[in-house]
Scaffold this active site. Structure first.
Site, PDB file in Angstrom:
ATOM      1  N   SER A  39     -75.768 -31.732  -3.650  1.00 40.82           N
ATOM      2  CA  SER A  39     -76.339 -31.666  -4.997  1.00 40.82           C
ATOM      3  C   SER A  39     -75.485 -32.461  -5.985  1.00 40.82           C
ATOM      4  O   SER A  39     -74.250 -32.484  -5.884  1.00 40.82           O
ATOM      5  CB  SER A  39     -76.411 -30.210  -5.469  1.00 40.82           C
ATOM      6  OG  SER A  39     -77.318 -29.470  -4.697  1.00 40.82           O
ATOM      7  N   ASP A  63     -82.082 -31.033 -14.555  1.00 44.06           N
ATOM      8  CA  ASP A  63     -80.866 -30.631 -13.826  1.00 44.06           C
ATOM      9  C   ASP A  63     -79.837 -31.768 -13.796  1.00 44.06           C
ATOM     10  O   ASP A  63     -79.527 -32.327 -12.742  1.00 44.06           O
ATOM     11  CB  ASP A  63     -81.258 -30.206 -12.408  1.00 44.06           C
ATOM     12  CG  ASP A  63     -80.100 -29.606 -11.632  1.00 44.06           C
ATOM     13  OD1 ASP A  63     -79.097 -29.214 -12.260  1.00 44.06           O
ATOM     14  OD2 ASP A  63     -80.206 -29.533 -10.392  1.00 44.06           O
ATOM     15  N   HIS A 103     -76.724 -27.639 -12.314  1.00 43.90           N
ATOM     16  CA  HIS A 103     -76.511 -26.367 -11.614  1.00 43.90           C
ATOM     17  C   HIS A 103     -75.164 -26.307 -10.897  1.00 43.90           C
ATOM     18  O   HIS A 103     -74.768 -25.243 -10.402  1.00 43.90           O
ATOM     19  CB  HIS A 103     -77.674 -26.072 -10.647  1.00 43.90           C
ATOM     20  CG  HIS A 103     -77.641 -26.841  -9.365  1.00 43.90           C
ATOM     21  ND1 HIS A 103     -78.417 -27.955  -9.135  1.00 43.90           N
ATOM     22  CD2 HIS A 103     -76.931 -26.641  -8.221  1.00 43.90           C
ATOM     23  CE1 HIS A 103     -78.200 -28.405  -7.912  1.00 43.90           C
ATOM     24  NE2 HIS A 103     -77.303 -27.613  -7.342  1.00 43.90           N
TER      25      HIS A 103
END
Length: 757
Positions: free
Chosen positions: A686, A564, A516
Site C-alpha cells: 500500500s 487515500d 491509510h
C-alpha cells in the site's frame, strides 16, 4: 588422419589446376591453431572468411591477430614456419621517459601487472601518479607523472607520456610542444599542443599505443564527450589530485542537435559485432531521450552501399519522432551483405543531408545547429577512396568556409566527429585524422563493441540535470535502486500501530504514500522513511487528503478509501543521486518536459497520452522481505471499467450491491484474468507508486490503495478470476498535490510547477 592428409592434398592440387579459371578454393585449418588461445571463423573456411585469434586477458595474438581467406585457398598473411601463432604477454610502453626524475625499477621491458614508482629530483615536485601498473589493455594505470618546477611559465609542463619523445621545452604563450612515439608504437591524441594565454594547452594529452592496445569502457565513459552546446553541452571535469582532463557529456534543455550515426557492416565486421553495435546505438538514443532534448537522427549501416535506417530530413519535415527511430533499429536486419567497404559513401550521405538542411532552413538557422557524427568501423575501406576529402567538405560547411584559423576556431564547437575503431586489424592512420571536435578524446580503439551499451549510459553527466524527475537506468546494474531510485519504504510504529507501506519520492523533501498508512494517533516522530540504504527518521510533518475519511460510508462500506493519499515532509532534503531521485507526477511542467510536450500544455494532454487506451499496462513494486520486484497490471478504463469494479462488492466488509459506493471515479481498477492475468498487491505494498515508463522516464499515475482478496500466497501473487485492486488516480487529486508541492508562498522548499489547466 590418412584420409585428412589425402583430402588436403587433393584440395591443394585442385586449386593449382583451377587457378586462372572461375573456380575458387576454400582454405584449410592446417597450422591455424594458436598456442594458449583459440580462434573463430566468420564464414567457416570459405573465401573471404576472417580467421580471428583470441587470447586470455593480459595477452595478445602474435605474430598476427587475424587472417583472411584468399580466393586461391591461402590465408593472408601467410603462416611463418619459424614463428608459430601464440598468445604473447602484453607489454606496456617504456615509462623511463620521465624528465627530472627517476623511474623504478628500470627494465628493458615492462609487462602486464608490472608496477613502477616515480620520484622527482630535488627542486622538482611530482604531479600525476606516484605509482603505476601495467594494465591488460597495454596502458599504464593512473596519470602521466610529471616532475615540474615553478619556472614562471604561462603553462605547466605537459609531461612526456610513456613510450613518447617530445620536442619543445619552453612553456610560454604560443610555445609549441610536439610528440612522436618510439619504436613500433603509434600516437593517439594531439601530436602538437600550443600554450594558450589562459595557461591551458590546446588539444589533449597523446598516448603511445601498440597495435593490441585498446580503450576500456571506463576510459571511454570518462573521455567520450565534446562540444554539443545547448542540447549536449560540453564541460570539463577536473580530477582533484592530478589536473588531468576528462570529458563527459552534459545534457541541457534547449538547442538544435543533429546526430549522424554510421555503422560498418562489411564482411570484416562480424554478425555479433553488428548486433552489439545496434544495441549500443539504441542505448545511446535511449539515454539521450531520457532527458529533455529531442535530437534529429540520421542513421545508416554501410558496406559497399548505404542502408538508411533513419532519414534526418523526416525530422525536419515533422514526419519522424525518436520512437520511430527505435522501432526501425529494432527491426533492421543485415541480410546478405555486399562485398566491399565504402566508408566515404557514408560520409557523403551525411554531407548531402547537411546540404539539404542548409538549403531548407537557410544559412542563418543552419549556423545555430550542432552536428555530432558517430562512426563505428575498422577503417578497412576498399571502395570509394579516402573519406578525408568528404570530411573536409563537412568541416567547411559547418565552419562556414572560414579561411583564417581564428574564424574557423570560432565555430569548432558546432561539429564533433567521433570515431570508434573496432576490430582485429584497425587502420589507425586512416581513421584518426577523421575525428575532430573541441577538447576531449574523439578517437577510440575498442576491443569489444558490446561494452559500449554500458559505456553510453555512463557518459552522461547527470549533475547538470539531477533535478529532472523520472530518470533511471534501464539496463541491469545489479542494483535495483538504479532502476527505481524514487521508491521508498514507510514504517509507522507507536504503542497502538505498526504498519509497513511503500511510498515514492516526488521531490527531494516529500514522500507520497497512502493516507491509510498514517492512521489516527500517528505523529511525525512515529514515522521512518527508508530510501536505499539511508534511514530517515527526521519527518517534519505529514498531510492527509482533507476528504479522506475511512468511516464515511459505514456501515455499507466498513472501510472507505476514497482520497487515500498523503504527503510526508522530511526535515532535510534527500541528496539526489543515481539511487535517490524523484518520480514524475501528473499535471506538472516537469512531467510535460519528461514527456517532451512542447508549448503550453495541459493536464488533459498528459492524461490522454498516459492513459490513452481502455486497457493500459502499468506497473507497481512489491516488497517481500528485502526483495523488491516489479509487478505488471492492466488498468481497465472506459467500457472495461465497470466489469472490473463490480467485484468490489465481494470484498469483506462491503454490504452494498452497488460497486460505486466503494469504488468512486477517483480509483483505477486492475486484476482478474481477462484479457491478461494481472499481479495483485499484497499487504505492505500500500502507498506504492503505480507507474509507467514513457520515453525512458518514469511517471507515477496512481497510489496503491486497497484490494478485494489476499492472493499473495497463491501463484506468486498473480490474480484469480475475481480478485481486484484499486488505486487512487493522481489526476483526480491534483488540487491536493498542488496545494502542498506547488505552494510558492513559502521558503522551506522549492515548489513544483503545476500546469494552469
Amino acid at each position: 588422419m590418412e584420409f585428412s592428409a589425402h583430402r588436403i592434398l587433393f584440395a591443394a592440387l585442385s586449386c593449382l589446376l583451377c587457378m586462372g579459371g572461375e573456380v575458387r578454393c576454400d582454405c584449410t585449418e592446417t597450422n591455424v591453431q594458436i598456442e594458449g588461445g583459440h580462434y573463430t571463423l566468420t564464414k567457416q573456411l570459405q573465401r573471404g572468411s576472417q580467421l580471428i585469434y583470441h587470447c586470455p586477458e593480459g595477452s595478445y595474438p602474435f605474430p598476427a591477430s587475424s587472417r583472411l581467406c584468399q580466393p586461391n585457398g591461402e590465408w593472408k598473411p601467410r603462416f611463418k614456419r619459424f614463428s608459430p601463432q601464440r598468445c604473447r604477454l602484453v607489454e606496456c610502453p617504456d615509462p623511463s621517459v620521465l624528465e627530472y626524475g627517476n623511474v623504478s625499477p628500470l627494465q628493458e621491458n615492462y609487462f602486464v601487472h608490472n608496477v613502477t614508482t616515480y620520484e622527482c629530483y630535488s627542486g622538482y615536485s611530482l604531479r600525476g601518479s606516484q605509482a603505476r601498473t601495467c594494465l591488460p589493455n597495454g596502458k599504464w594505470s593512473g596519470y602521466t607523472p610529471i616532475c615540474g618546477s615553478d619556472s614562471g611559465d604561462t603553462c605547466a609542463d605537459p609531461g612526456v607520456p610513456a613510450g613518447a619523445s617530445r620536442t619543445g621545452n619552453t612553456f610560454g604563450i604560443d610555445d609549441t610542444v610536439r610528440y612522436s612515439c618510439n619504436g613500433n608504437l603509434f600516437l593517439v591524441g594531439s601530436s602538437e599542443r600550443v600554450c594558450q594565454e589562459n595557461g591551458q594547452w590546446t588539444g589533449n594529452e597523446p598516448g603511445c599505443y601498440y597495435k593490441y592496445t585498446y580503450d576500456t569502457s571506463l576510459e571511454v565513459s570518462q573521455k567520450f564527450g565534446g562540444a554539443i552546446t545547448n542540447s549536449l553541452t560540453s564541460i570539463q571535469s577536473v580530477t582533484p589530485d592530478d589536473n588531468q582532463e576528462a570529458r563527459i557529456i552534459s545534457l541541457n534543455r534547449s538547442g538544435i542537435l543533429d546526430i549522424y550515426i554510421a555503422v560498418d557492416i562489411s564482411e570484416s565486421i562480424t554478425e555479433k559485432d553488428f548486433l552489439d553495435a545496434k544495441q549500443a546505438v539504441m542505448s545511446l538514443i535511449r539515454k539521450i531521450a531520457s532527458f529533455s532534448v529531442s535530437p534529429n537522427y540520421e542513421i545508416v549501416f554501410f558496406s559497399s552501399q548505404v542502408y538508411e535506417v533513419s532519414n534526418i530530413l523526416d525530422f525536419l519535415d515533422g514526419k519522424a519522432v525518436q520512437s520511430d527511430v527505435m522501432t526501425k533499429l529494432e527491426n533492421f536486419k543485415v541480410g546478405d551483405r555486399n562485398t566491399g567497404t565504402d566508408l566515404n559513401l557514408a560520409f557523403k550521405t551525411f554531407l548531402e543531408r547537411m546540404a539539404i538542411i542548409r538549403q531548407q532552413v537557410g544559412v542563418d538557422r543552419f549556423k545555430q545547429r550542432r552536428h555530432a557524427l558517430i562512426v563505428f568501423t575498422d577503417g578497412a575501406y576498399n571502395m570509394g577512396g579516402s573519406p578525408a576529402p568528404t570530411v573536409k567538405k563537412i568541416k567547411n560547411m559547418v565552419y562556414m568556409n572560414h579561411t583564417s584559423d581564428q574564424e574557423a576556431n570560432s565555430r569548432d564547437e558546432f561539429l564533433d566527429i567521433y570515431v570508434f575503431a573496432i576490430g582485429t586489424e584497425i587502420l589507425d592512420s586512416d581513421l584518426q585524422p577523421l575525428a575532430t571536435g573541441l577538447g576531449g578524446q574523439h578517437y577510440f580503439r575498442m576491443k569489444y563493441i558490446k561494452d559500449l551499451q554500458e559505456t553510453f549510459n555512463q557518459i552522461i553527466d547527470e549533475e547538470a540535470v539531477k533535478g529532472l524527475c523520472g530518470l533511471h537506468k534501464e539496463f541491469d546494474t545489479g542494483n535495483k535502486r538504479h532502476r527505481y531510485p524514487w521508491s521508498t519504504f514507510v514504517s509507522v510504529q507507536n504503542e497502538a500501530t505498526f504498519k509497513n507501506c511503500l511510498g515514492s519520492m516526488v521531490t527531494p523533501q516529500f514522500i507520497l504514500t497512502a493516507a491509510h498508512c498514517l492512521p489516527f494517533g500517528v505523529l511525525p516522530e512515529h514515522v521512518t522513511i527508508e530510501i536505499g540504504e539511508k534511514i530517515v527518521k527526521g519527518v517534519k510533518n505529514f498531510t492527509i487528503h482533507p476528504k479522506y475519511n475511512v468511516n464515511a460510508k459505514d456501515p455499507l462500506v466498513k472501510e472507505f478509501y476514497d482520497y487515500d493519499v498523503a504527503l510526508i515532509q522530511l526535515k532535510d532534503y534527500i541528496e539526489i543521486s543515481n539511487v535517490s531521485r524523484p518520480i514524475c507526477i501528473p499535471c506538472t511542467q516537469e512531467t510535460s518536459d519528461a514527456l517532451q510536450l512542447s508549448g503550453e500544455t495541459t493536464c488533459r494532454q498528459q492524461e490522454q497520452l498516459l492513459l490513452k487506451t481502455h486497457l493500459e499496462r502499468l506497473s507497481f513494486l512489491s516488497k517481500r522481505g528485502i526483495t523488491v520486484n516489479e509487478r505488471d497490471i492492466h488498468v481497465k478504463l472506459g467500457d472495461n471499467r465497470y466489469e472490473c469494479i463490480r467485484h468490489a462488492v465481494d470484498a469483506e466488509g462491503i454490504e452494498t450491491d452497488n460497486p460505486t459506493d466503494a469504488v468512486t471515479d477517483n480509483f483505477l481498477c486492475s486484476g482478474g484474468l481477462n484479457p491478461y492475468r494481472d499481479h495483485i498487491a499484497c499487504k505492505g505494498d500500500s502507498g506504492g507508486a503505480v507507474f509507467k515508463n514513457y520515453e525512458h522516464r518514469t511517471i507515477q499515475l496512481a497510489v496503491v490503495s486497497w484490494g478485494t482478496q489476499d492472493v499473495c500466497n497463491l501463484n506468486n501473487g498473480e490474480s484469480v478470476e475475481n480478485s481486484r485492486d484499486f488505486h487512487i488516480n493522481l489526476f483526480r487529486v491534483v488540487p491536493f498535490l498542488k496545494s502542498i508541492l506547488g505552494n510558492d508562498d513559502q521558503n522551506e522548499y522549492e515548489p513544483l510547477h503545476f500546469l494552469k489547466k
